[in-house]
Design an enzyme around this catalytic site. Structure first.
Site, PDB file in Angstrom:
ATOM      1  N   GLY A  13      44.208  34.959  41.071  1.00 45.95           N
ATOM      2  CA  GLY A  13      43.997  36.066  40.626  1.00 45.95           C
ATOM      3  C   GLY A  13      45.185  36.548  39.879  1.00 45.95           C
TER       4      GLY A  13
ATOM      5  CG  ASP B 174      37.670  40.345  45.364  1.00 43.22           C
ATOM      6  OD1 ASP B 174      36.304  40.077  45.959  1.00 43.22           O
ATOM      7  OD2 ASP B 174      37.994  40.862  45.271  1.00 43.22           O
TER       8      ASP B 174
ATOM      9  NE  ARG C 242      43.486  42.691  48.542  1.00 44.54           N
ATOM     10  CZ  ARG C 242      43.704  43.580  49.091  1.00 44.54           C
ATOM     11  NH1 ARG C 242      43.508  43.435  50.614  1.00 44.54           N
ATOM     12  NH2 ARG C 242      45.359  44.632  49.548  1.00 44.54           N
TER      13      ARG C 242
ATOM     14  N   GLY D 152      43.764  33.229  47.837  1.00 43.15           N
ATOM     15  CA  GLY D 152      42.149  32.671  49.008  1.00 43.15           C
ATOM     16  C   GLY D 152      41.329  31.885  48.496  1.00 43.15           C
TER      17      GLY D 152
END
Length: 579
Positions: free
Chosen positions: A273, A304, A349, A184
């Site tokens: 990631g 994150d 998440r 993303g």
């Protein structure tokens, strides 16, 4: 071979929790633990494969007087970063073309040899190391303690320092470098791309391309590689998003490496990631198997902040800063309304770093909910009852929730064996994790099959192109439950819900992230020219280091509920335990 996001996952049939994990708390010398394993157990088997223990699947016999030496030897072996000479032992290094004392441009034909300056002391020695852990915990009961043995013995753990080397293993005129951004969006992507390109040109590289839309760009015939130069990327960092575009999933590892061979790519920089890095590591392994002289280097991109061992990842600081706007808006809405309640849902998440830091920074949050900390919505100790108390005493309340809070932690495809002292039998085939009250369905041998604790929304059974479980919308759920609860008890409540996720992801990096991205991009290039491959670059204890990719993607980094930072957040919000 499956898609890169699945084929590259680290896998194992079972995970043995012996003496090799990092213990957080001991009640006795028999290695009994409480909170330690929530961080390791809570990962999706579909997403990250079976978890890896702190030192692999090896157990440590602490009665062995040489256990510390053996541990350090094992650590050094695991954190030894792959080098081109592992496959090509006869590869000869050449003097580096990166020297900041030489101000003249590097000529295409390198007439007179490669520029070097023996007087410049800006190079990193290959033997330079950075200490991974800097706190010597005196007791396992210390807040946030990460101990190897019951006595919290101090064990030095060193990792490779990042930066330019005096000798390099690629001739710049023979390099074709490619950059790919996957997953993303995240603030700072363009900053990293820009610095990789600029640093490559300083080394003398002329052929630099961008692969459009993630790994997909290697196989989609309709997508052409983008030529990159300093002129192209000069001002790209002034806007958010990715110059190259992003996507999830992609072709098989074999197809990607085939494409790299056809294009003549011998340096690949991968921004992404955990899943993207797993793919990068698989590409590195496949290149080695084919004996291709290629450097594959990752730059960790996760808003994150859930990549292991690193102080932080780029985009995180920007996300926390931008979240302040949403929190302040929710606070104003709640504070201005009669019995106002503001709810802000932020990214996270598997980990609650953004929600925790944003709550701490704002000073306006009354309740912060993150995936790592269990809670009840209903009941005398639940979130909703505390909201009622806040409305009665303060007149308003503001909640900050991470998107993964209140979601089921899936383990239905994973078997984990854990020591008997972790559990006590409650009923047939049901055990309870001592001191945590976490129920599991287990078989007679104690193999864990499914986590049963938090399931406010149920499982969607859907996955995205990267293999990530599609979560339910907990923000909307708690908004609806809040309205329902206050209606049932006959108390007026004006509930406002804000989800700034896509606004945050799309913004440009702030100054702090801009600096981080700059250094990460430069060090990625330095690592590639130094001959390293299958590595990722990160910041550790304020210093920049190289890690072997497998060591940082074993499982997602998570907030330690016993850490000082979480305690600081609780002190700021004043919230009770909701269990």
């Amino acid at each position: 071979m499956g898609s890169v996001s699945h084929a590259a996952m680290i896998s194992s049939s079972k995970l043995s929790y012996g003496g090799g994990i990092s213990y957080n708390k001991y009640k006795n010398p028999q290695l009994r633990t409480s909170v330690v394993s929530l961080r390791n157990w809570r990962a999706s088997s579909r997403n990250l494969g079976v978890l890896a223990a702190q030192i692999g699947n090896k157990e440590i016999d602490f009665s062995d007087p040489d256990w510390k030496t053996k541990y350090q030897r094992d650590f050094e072996s695991r954190f030894n970063i792959p080098h081109i000479t592992d496959v090509f032992p006869d590869a000869d290094p050449i003097p580096s073309t990166f020297c900041l004392k030489m101000r003249t441009p590097v000529m295409e034909d390198f007439a007179g040899g490669y520029p070097s300056d023996e007087e410049w002391h800006g190079y990193i020695n290959n033997s330079d190391r950075v200490l991974l852990k800097v706190i010597h915990y005196s007791s396992p009961t210390s807040a946030g303690a990460e101990c190897i043995d019951p006595n919290c013995t101090w064990v030095e753990q060193w990792v490779h320092r990042a930066g330019p080397r005096e000798k390099i293993y690629f001739k710049p005129e023979e390099v074709k470098a490619a950059i790919v951004t996957c997953g993303g969006l995240c603030p700072g992507l363009n900053d990293v791309i820009r610095q990789i390109v600029i640093t490559l040109e300083i080394y003398g590289v002329k052929k630099i391309v961008g692969i459009p839309f993630g790994y997909r760009g290697f196989s989609d015939e309709g997508l052409s590689e983008m030529p990159l130069s300093r002129k192209v990327v000069q001002n790209v960092h002034l806007s958010g998003g990715s110059l190259l575009g992003v996507s999830r999933g992609g072709p098989s590892v074999s197809d990607i490496v085939d494409s790299m061979e056809e294009r003549g790519i011998n340096m690949l920089f991968v921004l992404g990631g955990n899943g993207t890095h797993a793919g990068a590591n698989a590409i590195h392994d496949e290149c080695r198997r084919r004996r291709m002289r290629v450097a594959v280097v990752g730059v960790p991109k996760t808003i994150d902040n859930d990549i292991l061992m690193m102080d932080k990842t780029f985009g995180f600081d920007t996300a926390v800063e931008e979240a302040q706007r949403a929190i302040n808006s929710a606070y104003i809405e709640a504070h201005s309304a009669y019995h106002g309640i503001g709810i802000v849902k932020l990214m996270g998440r598997n980990s609650g770093f953004i929600a925790m830091h944003a709550s701490l920074a704002s000073g306006q949050i009354d309740i912060c909910l993150i995936p790592e900390v269990p809670f009840h919505l209903h009941g005398p100790l639940g979130v909703l009852r505390h909201l009622k108390f806040l409305i009665e005493t303060k007149g308003s309340a503001v909640l900050c929730v991470a998107e993964g809070a209140g979601q089921v932690w899936p383990f239905d495809e994973t078997e984990v064996e854990f020591p008997k002292f972790f559990v006590e039998k409650r009923e047939e085939k049901v055990f309870v994790l001592v001191e945590l009250g976490v129920e599991f369905i287990v078989d007679r041998k104690g193999a864990l099959n499914m986590f049963m604790m938090q399931n406010f929304l149920g499982r969607t059974n859907a996955t995205d192109a990267s293999g990530n479980t599609v979560l339910g919308d907990f923000g909307v759920h708690i908004q609806q439950e809040t309205k329902k609860y206050f209606k049932e008890i006959g108390v007026h409540a004006d509930v406002k819900y804000i989800d700034p996720t896509y606004m945050i992801r799309a913004c440009r990096a702030n100054a702090s992230d801009g600096i981080l991205c700059t250094v990460l991009g430069q060090n990625a290039v330095h690592g590639a020219f130094a001959g390293y491959s299958g590595i990722t670059v990160g910041i550790c204890n304020t210093h920049y280091v190289y890690f072997p990719i497998p060591e940082v993607i074993s499982y997602p980094r998570a907030v330690d509920p016993n850490s000082r930072m979480w305690h600081r957040c609780l002190t700021s919000t004043g919230q009770p335990d909701f269990v």
